[in-house]
Scaffold this motif. Structure first.
Motif, short mmCIF file in Angstrom:
data_model
loop_
_atom_site.label_atom_id
_atom_site.label_comp_id
_atom_site.label_asym_id
_atom_site.label_seq_id
_atom_site.Cartn_x
_atom_site.Cartn_y
_atom_site.Cartn_z
N ILE A 166 27.74 34.11 37.47
CA ILE A 166 28.42 35.15 37.13
C ILE A 166 29.64 35.08 36.94
O ILE A 166 30.47 35.86 35.99
CB ILE A 166 27.98 36.27 38.46
N ARG A 167 30.32 34.26 37.71
CA ARG A 167 31.87 33.97 37.48
C ARG A 167 32.20 33.66 36.29
O ARG A 167 33.02 34.03 35.52
CB ARG A 167 32.33 33.05 38.55
N TYR A 168 31.27 32.76 35.73
CA TYR A 168 31.65 32.21 34.19
C TYR A 168 31.28 33.34 33.17
O TYR A 168 31.96 33.35 32.27
CB TYR A 168 30.45 31.02 33.74
N LEU A 169 30.32 34.31 33.48
CA LEU A 169 30.07 35.27 32.65
C LEU A 169 31.42 36.22 32.42
O LEU A 169 31.65 36.51 31.31
CB LEU A 169 28.89 36.20 32.90
N GLU A 170 31.64 36.51 33.55
CA GLU A 170 33.04 37.40 33.70
C GLU A 170 34.15 36.85 32.85
O GLU A 170 35.06 37.45 32.18
CB GLU A 170 33.61 37.41 34.99
N ASP A 179 34.31 43.28 28.82
CA ASP A 179 35.11 42.90 29.76
C ASP A 179 34.71 42.78 31.14
O ASP A 179 35.11 42.01 31.91
CB ASP A 179 36.77 43.56 29.60
N ALA A 180 33.74 43.77 31.45
CA ALA A 180 33.55 43.76 32.82
C ALA A 180 31.79 43.84 32.84
O ALA A 180 31.11 44.96 32.67
CB ALA A 180 33.94 45.09 33.51
N GLU A 203 37.00 31.50 47.02
CA GLU A 203 38.10 30.59 46.88
C GLU A 203 37.31 29.53 45.98
O GLU A 203 38.14 28.89 44.97
CB GLU A 203 38.71 29.99 48.26
N THR A 204 36.30 29.05 46.30
CA THR A 204 35.62 28.07 45.42
C THR A 204 35.39 28.44 44.06
O THR A 204 35.68 27.65 43.06
CB THR A 204 34.30 27.59 46.06
N LEU A 205 35.10 29.78 43.96
CA LEU A 205 34.77 30.27 42.62
C LEU A 205 36.17 30.37 41.73
O LEU A 205 36.25 30.05 40.62
CB LEU A 205 34.40 31.80 42.68
N GLN A 206 37.30 30.64 42.47
CA GLN A 206 38.60 30.92 41.86
C GLN A 206 38.87 29.22 41.38
O GLN A 206 39.44 29.23 40.30
CB GLN A 206 39.61 31.29 42.92
N GLU A 207 38.62 28.37 42.21
CA GLU A 207 38.91 27.07 41.97
C GLU A 207 38.14 26.43 40.63
O GLU A 207 38.77 25.94 39.75
CB GLU A 207 38.65 25.78 43.17
#
Ligand SMILES: N[C@@H](CCC(=O)N[C@@H](CS)C(=O)NCC(=O)O)C(=O)O
Length: 223
Positions: A166-170, A179-180, A203-207
């Motif tokens: 999901i983070r990659y899709l964003e 965009d969302a 935090e891990t997703l942000q990394e």
């Protein structure tokens, strides 16, 4: 089997490695995160890791486990996790956990994420409307799953498997004008909020996202 110190060969931008890193953080596992010990896509790599992909978990005994989901279940089932809360008790909840992981890999990644990645690589030279429709259809499946499974349940390995996708899709969906991507899906949005409220996860997703941006810049510089 000694599990006091395990090595996770990982790539920082890999959604598959990110799942395992999140689990290791959440369950405080004795896992040392390392880059690949030999270069990817070389004879030496295939010799050591027959499936040719990362992540790989190497045990102290020398055995190596590939495939993120196999690694995750292994870690959760062995004593190092001390009965991980990420592995639900009931067979039904375990089945639902595996549904989430398979939804992430066999639906969302194959039908939405990989096409988006190819779209980014081609500089957005795609049928944007058609791709946005496809993305919507794949997310609608996730919306149903989240609504059906309920919002009260504890997070499990399936959620960790899905979150990096999901983070990659964003990150990638703006290439097709979205965009969302979760905006039209209330159950998925609520789940996403719940997942990101956990520091070890967000935090891990942000990394991962930062590493992806660096990786993408590297690719663009080569092109
Ligand atoms: N199904 C595998 C997928 C692993 C995978 O595709 N890893 C990528 C990084 S995201 C990789 O190792 N790529 C290296 C390559 O293809 O040479 C899993 O869940 O672990």
């Amino acid at each position: 089997m000694k599990l006091s110190s395990m090595k996770l060969f990982s790539l920082p931008h890999s959604p598959y490695a990110t799942r395992v890193r999140m689990q290791a953080r959440l369950d405080s596992l004795p896992v040392e995160v390392l880059p690949p010990p030999v270069p990817l896509r070389t004879e030496a790599f295939y010799e050591r890791f027959p499936l040719g992909k990362l992540p790989v978990l190497e045990l102290e005994s020398g055995e190596a486990i590939a495939e993120s989901w196999a690694i995750m279940e292994f870690l959760a089932e062995t004593s190092v996790s001390g009965g991980s809360a990420l592995l639900p008790e009931s067979p039904l909840e375990r089945a639902q956990m595996r549904m989430l992981a398979r939804y992430a890999d066999l639906h969302l990644a194959v039908n939405a994420l990989f096409p988006l990645f190819r779209a980014v690589m081609s500089g957005g030279n795609v049928d944007r409307e058609e791709m946005a429709k496809g993305l919507h259809a794949e997310l609608a499946k996730g919306e149903r799953l989240m609504a059906d499974f309920g919002s009260e349940r504890a997070l499990n390995l399936g959620d960790l498997a899905l979150a990096p996708t999901i983070r990659y899709l964003e990150e990638l969906s703006p290439v097709v004008g979205v965009d969302a991507p979760l905006a039209a899906f209330p159950a998925l949005s609520a789940w996403w909020q719940k997942v990101n409220a956990v520091d070890a996860i967000s935090e891990t997703l942000q990394e991962m996202a930062l590493a992806y941006r660096k990786f993408a810049e590297g690719l663009a510089a080569k092109a």
